[in-house]
Design a protein around this motif. Structure first.
Motif: not given
Length: 81
Positions: A26, A46, A48-49, A51
């Motif tokens: 994260e 974002d 790379c997904a 959090r």
């Protein structure tokens, strides 16, 4: 939860996101920073997904006391390059 460590600063965090995005658990960013550098980092995370948690600068100060974090801290898997 997997063991983790914190890295901070734009260069370290951006480099890790580009080289080893799967290691990033994260990302914490200072909500008071809305400059181009922060927007670019946010877009990379974002993409790379990852959090992303938008927090107050004081919280980041508490995470890495005395460090020059530039408003950016990432929790990464321990032992990740």
């Amino acid at each position: 939860m997997t063991a983790s460590t914190l890295i901070y600063g734009f260069r370290a965090v951006t480099g890790n996101l580009r080289a080893n995005p799967d290691s990033v658990q994260e990302l914490f960013i200072d909500g008071g920073r809305t400059d181009a550098r922060m927007r670019e980092l946010r877009g990379l995370a974002d993409g790379c997904a990852i959090r992303v948690r938008v927090v107050e600068g004081g919280r980041i100060d508490g995470m890495v006391p005395g460090a020059r974090h530039q408003g950016v801290v990432a929790r990464v898997a321990a032992g990740a390059p």
